[in-house]
Design an enzyme around this catalytic site. Sequence first.
Site: not given
Ligand code: DX5
Ligand code: ZN
Length: 227
Positions: A10, A35, A37, A39, A68, A70, A139, A144-147, A175-177, A197-198
């Site tokens: 991401s 990917h 994102d 938003m 994606h 959102m 999800m 909404g946020f990475g990390g 997607d996420g974590g 992402g992270s």
């Molecule tokens: C969250 C995004 C994800 C996010 C994942 O709303 O849809 O794609 O970037 O980030 P990580 O891998 O850091 O959880």
């Molecule tokens: Zn995403």
Amino acid sequence: MTLPIKIAPSILSADFANFGAECHAIEAEGADWVHVDVMDGHFVPNLTFGPAMCSAIRPHIKGTMDVHLMIAPVDPYIDAFAAAGADIITAHLEAGPHIHRTLQAIRAKGKKAGLALNPGTGIEAVEYLADMVDLVCVMTVNPGFGGQSFIAAQVEKVRRLRAMLGARPVHIEIDGGVTVATAPLVAAAGADVLVAGSAVFKGGSATNPAPYGANIAAIRAAAEAAR
Ligand code: DX5
Ligand code: ZN
């Protein structure tokens, strides 16, 4: 249905001043999809990119651009993201009352249609949409946020979803974590596309991309070993 593991970094975790070079770097280091994102500050509490940014990075992506959305509403923007060169357009079940129409509209543009489910959403609706989707995005954080931290209760949702989809060649995207620690849990449950992402971008940069490659390879190996 066992599809090959795909890693989809991401770019929410990339250097926002350097997206073109970041896309080249992750693809050169083994990313399967990119990917993106999107938003809107309304459906989710954060703002990121629109179709103009997707158009701008499209020439820097050789493979699949996985968009994606959102955002709510979705339908007024499908044409713009299709024209921007998205290969996959994913909309949230929760974004409006007419997800069936949204998925039809995405496919009518010749794009692959994705359906995203928030952590609090069950899989019942997928039963009536399974033949209209190319991908279901589970999800594993609140969008909404990475990390953020992986929500482990979603693993059972993935298992039930894979059983519901049966022999259909529908991707289950997580997607996420996603990390080397959580990728095995969802891969064992039936997921095949891992957004990260992270966990991909940590330690590297477009001018020092080797850590991206090591991170992608480690997540892929952990997922493949768990199947
Ligand atoms: C969250 C995004 C994800 C996010 C994942 O709303 O849809 O794609 O970037 O980030 P990580 O891998 O850091 O959880
Ligand atoms: Zn995403």
